[in-house]
Design a protein around this motif. Structure first.
Motif, short mmCIF file in Angstrom:
data_model
loop_
_atom_site.label_atom_id
_atom_site.label_comp_id
_atom_site.label_asym_id
_atom_site.label_seq_id
_atom_site.Cartn_x
_atom_site.Cartn_y
_atom_site.Cartn_z
N ASN A 14 54.70 16.89 79.74
CA ASN A 14 54.58 16.68 78.49
C ASN A 14 53.43 16.29 77.54
O ASN A 14 53.33 15.52 76.80
CB ASN A 14 55.81 15.32 78.26
N VAL A 15 52.62 17.54 77.81
CA VAL A 15 51.46 17.65 77.25
C VAL A 15 51.71 18.07 75.61
O VAL A 15 52.10 19.17 75.30
CB VAL A 15 50.30 18.48 77.82
N THR A 16 50.90 17.33 74.70
CA THR A 16 51.03 17.99 73.17
C THR A 16 49.57 17.68 72.91
O THR A 16 48.99 16.67 73.13
CB THR A 16 51.84 17.14 72.42
N LEU A 17 48.96 18.92 72.35
CA LEU A 17 47.80 18.91 71.95
C LEU A 17 47.73 19.29 70.35
O LEU A 17 48.17 20.49 69.76
CB LEU A 17 46.85 20.09 72.64
N LEU A 18 46.98 18.56 69.57
CA LEU A 18 46.62 18.78 68.04
C LEU A 18 45.21 19.17 67.91
O LEU A 18 44.24 18.46 68.44
CB LEU A 18 47.17 17.88 67.18
N ARG A 19 44.93 20.33 67.11
CA ARG A 19 43.53 20.67 66.96
C ARG A 19 43.57 20.88 65.31
O ARG A 19 44.25 21.84 64.74
CB ARG A 19 43.14 21.94 67.58
N SER A 20 42.82 20.26 64.76
CA SER A 20 42.52 20.23 63.13
C SER A 20 43.96 20.11 62.42
O SER A 20 44.36 20.89 61.60
CB SER A 20 41.98 21.71 62.80
N GLY A 21 44.69 19.04 62.85
CA GLY A 21 45.94 18.83 62.51
C GLY A 21 47.17 19.92 62.52
O GLY A 21 48.09 19.77 62.17
N LYS A 22 46.83 20.84 63.54
CA LYS A 22 47.90 21.88 64.04
C LYS A 22 48.34 21.63 65.42
O LYS A 22 47.44 21.45 66.10
CB LYS A 22 47.45 23.19 63.59
N ASP B 46 54.50 19.69 73.99
CA ASP B 46 55.73 19.39 74.92
C ASP B 46 55.60 20.16 76.25
O ASP B 46 56.38 20.59 76.82
CB ASP B 46 56.86 18.92 74.56
N LEU B 47 54.37 20.54 76.79
CA LEU B 47 54.32 21.50 77.72
C LEU B 47 53.96 20.65 78.79
O LEU B 47 53.39 19.75 79.34
CB LEU B 47 52.78 22.10 77.47
N SER B 48 55.06 21.28 79.90
CA SER B 48 55.03 20.79 81.28
C SER B 48 55.00 21.92 82.28
O SER B 48 55.73 22.91 82.21
CB SER B 48 56.27 19.84 81.77
N LEU B 49 54.02 21.78 83.26
CA LEU B 49 54.01 22.96 84.24
C LEU B 49 53.22 22.33 85.59
O LEU B 49 52.60 21.51 85.28
CB LEU B 49 53.36 24.36 83.63
#
Length: 83
Positions: free
Chosen positions: A28-36, A41-44
């Motif tokens: 359940n990974v979420t990554l934001l960079r520079s507000g984007k 919700d990546l699961s692998l």
């Protein structure tokens, strides 16, 4: 094993067990960079020692690899790397 999470940054190491089926697990990974939102919700589970990451420019390939290397922390979720 190495473990990265924004909530609890704990790193542990162990020798790579060649009998282990999983080399990396993202939950359940979420990554934001520079507000984007770069990853949402990546699961692998990576069960191969070598993988190829392909995609268009700006699709998050480098950010994904930086998560695996521990250079970036996920905004939510967990990254576990074995070996």
């Amino acid at each position: 094993m190495a473990f990265w999470s924004r909530n609890a940054h704990v790193e542990t190491t162990a020798a790579c067990d060649p009998r282990r089926a999983d080399y990396a697990v993202l939950a359940n990974v979420t990554l934001l960079r520079s507000g984007k939102t770069v990853l949402s919700d990546l699961s692998l589970t990576l069960s191969e020692r070598r993988v190829a990451v392909i995609g268009l420019n700006g699709s998050g390939k480098s950010s994904f690899v930086r998560l695996l290397n521990g250079l970036l922390l996920p905004d939510s979720g967990e990254v576990q790397v074995y070996g």
